[in-house]
Scaffold this motif. Sequence first.
Motif, mmCIF file in Angstrom:
data_model
loop_
_atom_site.group_PDB
_atom_site.id
_atom_site.type_symbol
_atom_site.label_atom_id
_atom_site.label_comp_id
_atom_site.label_asym_id
_atom_site.label_seq_id
_atom_site.Cartn_x
_atom_site.Cartn_y
_atom_site.Cartn_z
ATOM 1 N N LYS B 40 2.404 9.611 -3.406
ATOM 2 C CA LYS B 40 0.935 9.239 -3.406
ATOM 3 C C LYS B 40 0.958 7.640 -2.593
ATOM 4 O O LYS B 40 0.423 7.491 -1.759
ATOM 5 N N SER B 41 1.628 6.976 -3.419
ATOM 6 C CA SER B 41 1.358 5.473 -2.734
ATOM 7 C C SER B 41 2.275 5.415 -1.310
ATOM 8 O O SER B 41 1.727 5.049 -0.350
ATOM 9 N N THR B 42 3.180 6.047 -1.300
ATOM 10 C CA THR B 42 3.893 6.264 0.281
ATOM 11 C C THR B 42 2.987 6.653 1.172
ATOM 12 O O THR B 42 2.745 6.037 2.273
ATOM 13 N N PHE B 170 -7.420 2.935 -1.858
ATOM 14 C CA PHE B 170 -7.084 2.293 -3.366
ATOM 15 C C PHE B 170 -6.030 3.090 -3.884
ATOM 16 O O PHE B 170 -5.731 4.382 -4.133
ATOM 17 N N ASP B 171 -4.909 2.255 -4.221
ATOM 18 C CA ASP B 171 -3.739 2.697 -4.722
ATOM 19 C C ASP B 171 -3.894 2.789 -6.483
ATOM 20 O O ASP B 171 -3.632 1.629 -6.843
ATOM 21 N N GLU B 172 -4.245 3.659 -7.043
ATOM 22 C CA GLU B 172 -4.364 3.443 -8.628
ATOM 23 C C GLU B 172 -5.096 2.170 -8.949
ATOM 24 O O GLU B 172 -4.411 1.503 -9.965
ATOM 25 N N PRO B 173 -6.283 2.096 -8.651
ATOM 26 C CA PRO B 173 -6.924 0.634 -8.722
ATOM 27 C C PRO B 173 -7.197 0.287 -10.306
ATOM 28 O O PRO B 173 -7.627 -0.779 -10.640
HETATM 29 MG MG LIG Z 1 2.053 5.004 -7.087
#
Ligand SMILES: [Mg+2]
Lengths: 324, 251
Positions: B40-42, B170-173
């Motif tokens: 997901k982050s990638t 938004f990455d896991e805000p």
């Molecule tokens: Mg992540």
Amino acid sequence: MSVVSTPAPPTGATDPPTLTVVPARHPWRWVGSAVALVLAAQFTHGLVTNPGWDWPTFAGYFVERSIVEALLVTLHLTLAGAALGFLGGVVLAPMRLSRSPVLRGFSWTYIWVFRSVPLIVQLLFWANLGYLYDTLQFGVPFGPGFVEVRTIDLVSPFGAALLGLTLHQAAYSAEIVRAGIISVDQGQVEAAAALGIPRLRQFRRIVLPQAMRAILPSAANELINLLKSTSVVYVLAIGEIFYQVQVVYGRNGRVVPLLMVATVWYVVLTALLSVLQFYVERHFARGALRTLPPTPLQRLRAVVGQRLGRTGVAGPSRGGGGPW
Amino acid sequence: MVRLRGVHKTFGTHEVLRGIDLDLPAGSVTVILGPSGSGKSTLLRTINHLEKVDRGTVVVDGQLIGYRQVGDRLYELGERLILRQRADIGFVFQNFNLFPHLTALENVAEAPVATRRLTRAQARERALALLDRVGLADRAGAYPRQLSGGQQQRVAIARALALEPKLILFDEPTSALDPELVGEVLDVLRDLARAGTTMVVVTHEIGFAREAADTVVFLDAGRVVEQGPPGAVLDHPAHERTRAFLSKVLT
Ligand SMILES: [Mg+2]
Ligand SMILES: Nc1ncnc2c1ncn2[C@@H]1O[C@H](COP(=O)(O)OP(=O)(O)O)[C@@H](O)[C@H]1O
């Protein structure tokens, strides 16, 4: 088994106000302090009573004109060498962290060479540059030159000294700056990059101010080291303070008091630099600490304020007021 | 607005993204779900080119990200142009990544000044307005360490908004926040969604996804397993892996 919250158990004591606190005793602390005081007293006694120190001569020369002028040369070499050397370090450190192997290699080699060669050897090399290269040309590399100057005109003894100190200092500063840069969280550069902040500004505005926290204690060490290293340039017959006291005691033979003149000045300058260090470090601590520690002056004011019966001046308020 | 085609990314021998195709219309809110390590982050980081893709294309608002296409060739863009593209894509990090030596106001005002879009005075004025929008006008002079986690993340959102991006990632805000602080950040996200901001949100907050998302994308092992409106994906998942993941998250 179910867990039920229980009230705190009674402490078994009566009401707190009836209890008296008896401070712990530290007998060895008293013994240690006594020994230290005796040693200090002996040393001071020796300084005052031994005629070999020759304090009248010391007093006569301490602020004598030629000494003060030499002191300014020492200060000039120190501050200019530190500033230019630090600038060099700020360029060399990112080069060593660069993705380009050429830049990395260049920086690595520079640091290797200039940390290897003793300062005094390097200084003598620069002073003898005219022997290696009679003239220096500025122009296209390997191509035609536009300006030509005689080496002796360009590199005066003072110039040679400053050049040597700067190049030497740059190598050490580079490592100190690099230590600071790698201490900054990678997320900071990432956040800056995600915001589209240009590369140079990322370094200047985001990375370097945070790196300064790690850089400053070592940099202050280097600065004080440099102050003393300037005494080495006496080999180039430059009138800095160590050279100057040698000239004077060569004339009048009073070696010890004149060495004391130089020593006391070095001690005084180091004290001034340490005060400067305190305030610079405090400046770069902004945001790193929830509240900045009070400066000595603020502390003094707080104490005086309390003595006068005022209240609430224990520390600086957040973000308000200058460092004083 | 955002179009991903055949996006692949490998770290060493580990293929993290294995061909991602996504289409996200302007003004939409997309929530990306998936187990830890699913990429997901990638995926988010390839959208603003914090990670370079190995294969495939990312297009944001008609602009190919990170490359210039001439015929059938892709020329890598220089750093300056990439930075300019990034300025149009906001990014909010899991651990905020605020600049600790700058005040909340300076954090928000930094990028518009650095990219020369606003003068210092204009940037400060806008920063104040944005801090007000996330409910922190009274904390403008505070340094990040003097703020709670929820407040820091709200400053980070204001910072991302300062460049008026076309899209915010938004990455896991809320993952780094204490439970009682999650709500204040999600409130800000809901406001943004209502205002028509195009958003891609990686989160485990199923309630937020149900309420605010137009599309929910479920990612597993570098592939999009399924996507659709929250009602469909969350309540009637078609795939066993989605069902298994949701049953873990919802308990
Ligand atoms: Mg992540
Ligand atoms: N820079 C990197 N180098 C090597 N491996 C990485 C890097 N970034 C992420 N990975 C790996 O890629 C996988 C997916 O990571 P990530 O996208 O962060 O997953 P998620 O955000 O879904 O938890 C993980 O196995 C992670 O270890």
